[in-house]
Enzyme design. Structure first.
Site, PDB file in Angstrom:
ATOM      1  N   LYS A  52       0.836  -1.207   0.000  1.00  0.00           N
ATOM      2  CA  LYS A  52       0.000   0.000   0.000  1.00  0.00           C
ATOM      3  C   LYS A  52       0.871   1.257   0.000  1.00  0.00           C
ATOM      4  CE  LYS A  52      -3.772  -2.544   2.092  1.00  0.00           C
ATOM      5  NZ  LYS A  52      -4.494  -2.960   3.301  1.00  0.00           N
ATOM      6  N   GLN A  96      -5.081  -2.215   9.624  1.00  0.00           N
ATOM      7  CA  GLN A  96      -4.837  -3.510   9.000  1.00  0.00           C
ATOM      8  C   GLN A  96      -5.367  -4.626   9.902  1.00  0.00           C
ATOM      9  OE1 GLN A  96      -3.662  -3.657   5.878  1.00  0.00           O
ATOM     10  NE2 GLN A  96      -3.854  -5.878   5.839  1.00  0.00           N
ATOM     11  N   ASP A 119     -11.254   1.978   3.617  1.00  0.00           N
ATOM     12  CA  ASP A 119     -11.441   0.530   3.454  1.00  0.00           C
ATOM     13  C   ASP A 119     -12.909   0.187   3.195  1.00  0.00           C
ATOM     14  OD1 ASP A 119      -9.320  -1.265   3.428  1.00  0.00           O
ATOM     15  OD2 ASP A 119      -9.058  -1.243   5.610  1.00  0.00           O
TER      16      ASP A 119
HETATM   17  N1  GUN Z   1      -6.538  -7.522   5.944  1.00  0.00           N
HETATM   18  C1  GUN Z   1      -6.686  -8.240   4.801  1.00  0.00           C
HETATM   19  N2  GUN Z   1      -7.235  -7.465   3.838  1.00  0.00           N
HETATM   20  C2  GUN Z   1      -7.438  -6.249   4.388  1.00  0.00           C
HETATM   21  C3  GUN Z   1      -7.967  -5.023   3.890  1.00  0.00           C
HETATM   22  O1  GUN Z   1      -8.385  -4.892   2.736  1.00  0.00           O
HETATM   23  N3  GUN Z   1      -8.000  -3.991   4.761  1.00  0.00           N
HETATM   24  C4  GUN Z   1      -7.565  -4.107   6.037  1.00  0.00           C
HETATM   25  N4  GUN Z   1      -7.648  -3.043   6.818  1.00  0.00           N
HETATM   26  N5  GUN Z   1      -7.074  -5.218   6.524  1.00  0.00           N
HETATM   27  C5  GUN Z   1      -7.012  -6.283   5.704  1.00  0.00           C
END
Ligand code: GUN
Length: 291
Positions: A52, A96, A119
């Site tokens: 990211k 996350q 998200d």
């Molecule tokens: N863990 C696995 N995929 C994601 C996601 O798209 N966002 C977040 N915040 N955590 C994750």
């Protein structure tokens, strides 16, 4: 049969976002800024957040990663969420997942200001999406819609079957396919569905997100269908250098020849998830969905 190239489309969307960011910065304004919270030392979370950050750099966003120890309490984490909610230089942020067991994910998610919830996990964003209001849509379903649109795949009046009913993929993608503009007739299948094979075989568009390697076989797919494979399962392999390979939820080799379009694993839906987060962060910077 055409293979849907998620890597190519994601590079394209990132370039488009970079152009928009340049316009903002050239106008003397602040670049969009994404923050990410990581708790503990989960290797996969570090990898995802690393991707990211790299994507933020590529499109010209500012990014910051806030790391907290496994031992952080729920209240302390809530206080960190509040700080980001109140920080006017942060347009959007993510926490996350997974979080340690002593922290309730849902309480943390609901503490995020929906205006900054890039998200798209907050119930306000989910709810707005379901009723067709502008909202941050979570990364995987948004990435799927982007691929379908960019490949000009006809969705109106088509039978769309979604296998899987998770909150982050199955439920949102089913709702998106139903929205005005997509106009599909949607069926959702799950572990208790009777006649799943027969239902899947009726699909013009089959979206598979149940997390079971090679679950969908050729007899479950109609000739000429579009197949979108969201699964990624890592399995041991003696044919790769690192000893592992990734499998989708679809038995690709036997299903692909029947399809009009299919996403490969890896390189299909996966690369799109990060660009959706970038799109949401740009929208947050421009206050597109919320004033
Ligand atoms: N863990 C696995 N995929 C994601 C996601 O798209 N966002 C977040 N915040 N955590 C994750």
């Amino acid at each position: 049969m055409e293979i849907i190239d998620g890597k190519k489309i994601s590079a394209q969307v990132k370039e488009e976002i970079a152009i928009e960011v340049k316009k903002i910065v050239d106008a003397g304004e602040r670049a969009p800024k994404l923050a990410a919270i990581i708790v503990g030392n989960d290797g996969a979370s570090e990898t995802y957040v690393g991707h990211k950050e790299k994507a933020c750099n590529q499109v010209g966003f500012e990014s910051v990663v806030l790391r907290f120890p496994e031992t952080i309490t729920q209240d302390e984490l809530l206080a960190e969420v509040k700080k980001l909610n109140d920080d006017e230089t942060v347009d959007g942020f993510i926490i996350q997942l997974p979080l340690p067991n002593h922290i309730d994910d849902q309480i943390i998610i609901e503490a995020i200001d929906p205006k900054k919830d890039v998200d798209g996990f907050h119930p306000v964003n989910m709810g707005r999406m379901v009723i067709g209001l502008p909202a941050y849509v979570s990364a995987t379903p948004d990435g799927i819609v982007e691929l379908i649109k960019r490949y000009n795949i006809e969705t109106s009046g088509k039978n769309c079957v979604v296998i899987g009913r998770s909150n982050i993929v199955g439920k949102p993608i089913a709702n998106l396919m139903l929205q005005k503009g997509m106009d599909s007739t949607v069926t959702i299948c799950h572990s208790r569905t009777k006649n799943l094979k027969e239902i899947a075989a009726q699909a013009d568009i089959l979206i598979v997100a149940l997390g079971a390697a090679e679950f969908v076989t050729a007899d479950m797919v109609k000739d000429g269908a579009t197949v979108i494979d969201v699964g990624i399962t890592r399995v041991k392999s003696d044919k790769t250098k690192n000893g592992w390979k990734l499998l989708g939820d679809v038995k690709y080799d036997e299903v692909a020849p029947k399809c009009s379009f299919i996403t490969p694993v890896p390189g299909g839906v996966g690369p799109m998830t990060i660009v959706s987060l970038m799109k949401n962060t740009l929208a947050a910077r421009r206050k597109e969905y919320y004033k």
